[in-house]
Design a protein around this motif. Structure first.
Motif, PDB file in Angstrom:
ATOM      1  N   PHE A 105      -6.980   5.617  -1.449  1.00 39.38           N
ATOM      2  CA  PHE A 105      -7.173   4.165  -1.441  1.00 39.38           C
ATOM      3  C   PHE A 105      -8.179   3.729  -0.386  1.00 39.38           C
ATOM      4  N   GLU A 136       2.109   1.725  -3.549  1.00 43.16           N
ATOM      5  CA  GLU A 136       1.005   2.208  -4.395  1.00 43.16           C
ATOM      6  C   GLU A 136       0.771   3.691  -4.183  1.00 43.16           C
ATOM      7  N   ALA A 137       0.787   4.107  -2.910  1.00 40.62           N
ATOM      8  CA  ALA A 137       0.552   5.519  -2.605  1.00 40.62           C
ATOM      9  C   ALA A 137       1.614   6.384  -3.275  1.00 40.62           C
ATOM     10  N   SER A 138       2.850   5.906  -3.263  1.00 43.71           N
ATOM     11  CA  SER A 138       3.941   6.662  -3.864  1.00 43.71           C
ATOM     12  C   SER A 138       3.770   6.762  -5.383  1.00 43.71           C
ATOM     13  N   TYR A 139       3.477   5.628  -6.012  1.00 41.10           N
ATOM     14  CA  TYR A 139       3.270   5.638  -7.463  1.00 41.10           C
ATOM     15  C   TYR A 139       2.103   6.552  -7.828  1.00 41.10           C
ATOM     16  N   ALA A 140       1.044   6.506  -7.030  1.00 41.91           N
ATOM     17  CA  ALA A 140      -0.158   7.280  -7.356  1.00 41.91           C
ATOM     18  C   ALA A 140       0.104   8.777  -7.298  1.00 41.91           C
ATOM     19  N   LEU A 141       1.190   9.183  -6.604  1.00 40.80           N
ATOM     20  CA  LEU A 141       1.521  10.609  -6.545  1.00 40.80           C
ATOM     21  C   LEU A 141       2.470  11.018  -7.660  1.00 40.80           C
ATOM     22  N   GLY A 142       2.768  10.064  -8.545  1.00 42.21           N
ATOM     23  CA  GLY A 142       3.615  10.394  -9.683  1.00 42.21           C
ATOM     24  C   GLY A 142       5.081  10.065  -9.470  1.00 42.21           C
ATOM     25  N   ALA A 143       5.389   9.266  -8.440  1.00 39.26           N
ATOM     26  CA  ALA A 143       6.781   8.896  -8.200  1.00 39.26           C
ATOM     27  C   ALA A 143       7.204   7.829  -9.210  1.00 39.26           C
ATOM     28  N   THR A 144       8.475   7.886  -9.606  1.00 38.14           N
ATOM     29  CA  THR A 144       9.009   6.830 -10.457  1.00 38.14           C
ATOM     30  C   THR A 144       9.363   5.638  -9.568  1.00 38.14           C
ATOM     31  N   GLU A 167       4.074   9.044 -15.025  1.00 36.46           N
ATOM     32  CA  GLU A 167       4.303   9.832 -13.806  1.00 36.46           C
ATOM     33  C   GLU A 167       3.631  11.207 -13.924  1.00 36.46           C
ATOM     34  N   MET A 223      -3.025   2.615 -12.827  1.00 39.43           N
ATOM     35  CA  MET A 223      -2.452   1.801 -11.763  1.00 39.43           C
ATOM     36  C   MET A 223      -2.546   0.311 -12.086  1.00 39.43           C
ATOM     37  N   ARG A 275      -0.123  10.887 -13.421  1.00 40.75           N
ATOM     38  CA  ARG A 275      -0.556  10.685 -12.034  1.00 40.75           C
ATOM     39  C   ARG A 275      -0.480  11.963 -11.213  1.00 40.75           C
ATOM     40  N   PHE A 331       2.387   7.398   4.547  1.00 39.47           N
ATOM     41  CA  PHE A 331       3.769   6.926   4.624  1.00 39.47           C
ATOM     42  C   PHE A 331       4.221   6.938   6.078  1.00 39.47           C
ATOM     43  N   GLN A 372      12.360   6.527  -7.420  1.00 43.77           N
ATOM     44  CA  GLN A 372      12.002   7.406  -6.302  1.00 43.77           C
ATOM     45  C   GLN A 372      11.292   6.625  -5.209  1.00 43.77           C
ATOM     46  N   THR A 373      10.413   5.719  -5.621  1.00 45.09           N
ATOM     47  CA  THR A 373       9.680   4.932  -4.647  1.00 45.09           C
ATOM     48  C   THR A 373      10.626   4.018  -3.856  1.00 45.09           C
ATOM     49  N   ILE A 410       9.243  14.796  -4.738  1.00 45.38           N
ATOM     50  CA  ILE A 410       9.649  13.928  -5.845  1.00 45.38           C
ATOM     51  C   ILE A 410       9.671  14.699  -7.172  1.00 45.38           C
ATOM     52  N   THR A 437       0.832  -1.209   0.000  1.00 47.43           N
ATOM     53  CA  THR A 437       0.000   0.000   0.000  1.00 47.43           C
ATOM     54  C   THR A 437       0.867   1.260   0.000  1.00 47.43           C
ATOM     55  N   ILE A 438       2.027   1.195   0.658  1.00 46.27           N
ATOM     56  CA  ILE A 438       2.925   2.358   0.680  1.00 46.27           C
ATOM     57  C   ILE A 438       3.480   2.616  -0.711  1.00 46.27           C
ATOM     58  N   GLN A 447      10.920   5.433  -0.192  1.00 46.52           N
ATOM     59  CA  GLN A 447       9.957   4.693   0.630  1.00 46.52           C
ATOM     60  C   GLN A 447      10.453   3.303   1.012  1.00 46.52           C
TER      61      GLN A 447
END
Lengths: 285, 256
Positions: B96, A169-177, B86, B58, B89, B102, A180-181, B116, A166-167, A185
């Motif tokens: 979710f 996913e949250a990172s990817y959903a914010l546009g992280a590569t 990216e 996703m 998004r 985090f 970066q994730t 980021i 879930t962590i 993270q």
């Protein structure tokens, strides 16, 4: 006897068995420590640490072996940690789940169980002969790095796998590569377990004797290694050499060197635990 | 946020989605206007979550995912090869099912989306953190403890933090995948009020199991069943006068 009573009895028997097992390990360790300290503590002084080896036990010191161990420790860390952690991350985060990956995974786990002398033979062939590094610190460290790579890879994979999806996913959903994730993270969360794996692996490397003897590390090196290309010895080889001598003085030297080796491992572990504590403090679970 | 009434904010054209040989979405098409709330309802496994995740791609991470058809946001095909996922998004935020802050401070949770992107200026971050938390109606509760771990917040606060985190990167669309299903009734109603507020500035898509929730928060509702979009229309109309028998059976609780 009714069932409840029987179960309670089994429960109690198991409890005492577990306590006994724990005590067995602790008592053995305690006896060993007392014995070693008793034999070797009195011999340890500044000149023991700063003297070169000699044929007289009273004049002999561990300077070359200790510096050799420190060299090997540093070189092995520099070589194995980046490669092992990167490989673990690749296999867990980038590698496609396939049959090939499964076979690879089983093989890496198996490699962690291969007797260390086999790595010595591999190191002798590849590093000493083919790459022509000779019986140098670099050849020894490369060999030990190979030896502990599987342990670091497996530990990294398990640590990375334990990071909640879930962590990520949250990172990817914010546009992280992906990178970066992983960097911001996954690694901060998993670093504690990765560092623990590295400590275990390096502790093993520091205690190894067989593969280094195979590649040609000597027991008698009358100078301090100054570059990675120098010949070397390490504490375990020095200890092994002294123990096999007939004179009583060398046996005492061996006990003293064991204390120094233990202290070295304890200090390194302590530093690693401190680093782990510092990185974990930044994670706000 | 388009004012042009002729072009829709979101357009879905003949979408089919497969997981391996399993067809999970069957020829779904849809138009969604800007600044509306659209709810997707339907029994578990009907494809509504998969559908939601099409809008920020996703699903791309699922190994055997395959799709046919197109999805347009502001007239751009988001599955076009030229689109950077990216970048996409950053314009399509997501919240979710379970709150997933985090393991960092409250402040760093919000700042993450900007960091980021390489934005590290403190006064800019401060501003965005405050603004986002205010938008998510969380500011007054946490303004004195921004350095505290986000995981020390209650479940409802965590979910509002996740909404604030999504808002910080200034998306125009927000996807919510059952955002209140893990929350108590009071937290749920706070989230629903928030959705109503956010509608002014964002286009919101929400998946929900709770039909009352769909009825309360959404303008349009789509009912999914076995991968098909059975019915899609004004929420009031769909709930009071469904045109399809299966929709009626579902919303009256006869199955699902």
């Amino acid at each position: 006897m009714n069932n409840a009573l029987k179960n309670r009895l089994i429960d109690r028997v198991f409890k005492y068995f577990a306590i006994l097992s724990t005590l067995f390990g602790l008592v053995m360790l305690f006896i060993f420590l007392i014995d070693i300290l008793n034999q070797g503590l009195s011999r340890i002084d500044w000149s023991f640490i700063t003297s070169l080896p000699s044929r007289f036990p009273g004049k002999s010191g561990i300077l070359t072996a200790l510096t050799g161990t420190i060299w090997v420790f540093l070189l092995t860390t520099i070589i194995s940690v980046p490669i092992g952690v990167a490989a673990g991350i690749y296999l867990e985060e980038y590698g496609k789940k396939s049959r090939m990956a499964n076979i690879l995974e089983i093989n890496i786990s198996n490699l962690a169980g291969v007797p260390s002398i086999i790595y010595g033979i591999l190191g002798l062939e590849i590093f000493v002969r083919i790459m022509d590094l000779g019986a140098s610190l670099l050849a020894g460290s490369l060999t030990l790095a190979l030896l502990i790579l599987p342990i670091i890879i497996v530990a990294t994979r398990e640590a990375v796998r334990a990071v909640p999806k879930t962590i990520k996913e949250a990172s990817y959903a914010l546009g992280a590569t992906k990178w970066q994730t992983i960097w911001r993270q996954v690694l901060p969360v998993s670093s504690g377990n990765i560092i623990t794996g590295i400590i275990l692996a390096l502790s093993r490397a520091i205690g190894e004797t067989a593969p280094l003897i195979v590649i040609g590390a000597l027991a008698y090196v009358p100078f301090v290694a100054r570059t990675p290309m120098d010949e070397f010895t390490v504490l375990p080889i020095q200890i092994f050499n002294w123990i096999s001598r007939p004179q009583k003085g060398f046996i005492i030297n061996a006990a003293s060197a064991i204390i120094i080796l233990l202290a070295f491992v304890f200090i390194m572990n302590g530093i690693a635990v401190y680093i782990r504590y510092r990185t974990q403090k930044k994670i706000k679970w | 946020m388009k004012d042009n009434k002729n072009s829709y904010k979101l357009q879905v054209k003949n979408i089919n989605v497969y997981y391996g040989h399993n067809k999970v979405l069957k020829n779904v098409s849809m138009h969604i206007e800007a600044n509306t709330v659209t709810a997707f309802i339907g029994p578990s496994g009907c494809g509504k979550s998969t559908y939601l995740r099409l809008f920020n791609r996703m699903n791309d991470y699922i190994g055997n995912f395959r799709k046919e058809g197109d999805v347009f946001i502001d007239g751009r095909n988001i599955y076009d090869k030229k689109i950077e996922v990216e970048e996409l998004r950053k314009t399509v935020g997501m919240v979710f099912q379970k709150p997933n802050p985090f393991p960092k401070t409250i402040y760093e949770n919000i700042a993450y989306g900007l960091r980021i992107q390489g934005i590290n200026k403190k006064n800019l971050l401060d501003e965005v953190v405050e603004h986002s938390l205010k938008q998510a109606v969380l500011w007054d509760e946490v303004k004195d403890e921004l350095k505290k771990s986000a995981l020390e917040l209650s479940g409802g606060q965590q979910q509002r933090l996740c909404i604030a985190r999504a808002l910080a990167v200034e998306p125009s669309v927000i996807l919510m995948d059952e955002p209140a299903s893990a929350l108590d009734p009071i937290s749920t109603s706070k989230i629903e009020e928030l959705i109503f507020e956010l509608k002014k500035n964002y286009t919101i898509l929400i998946v929900t199991h709770n039909m009352h929730q769909a009825g309360r928060v959404s303008d349009k509702t789509g009912f999914f069943y076995l991968g098909e979009l059975i019915e899609f229309g004004d929420t009031k109309e769909l709930f009071t006068n469904p045109s399809n028998e299966r929709t009626e059976n579902y919303i009256t609780g006869r199955f699902g």
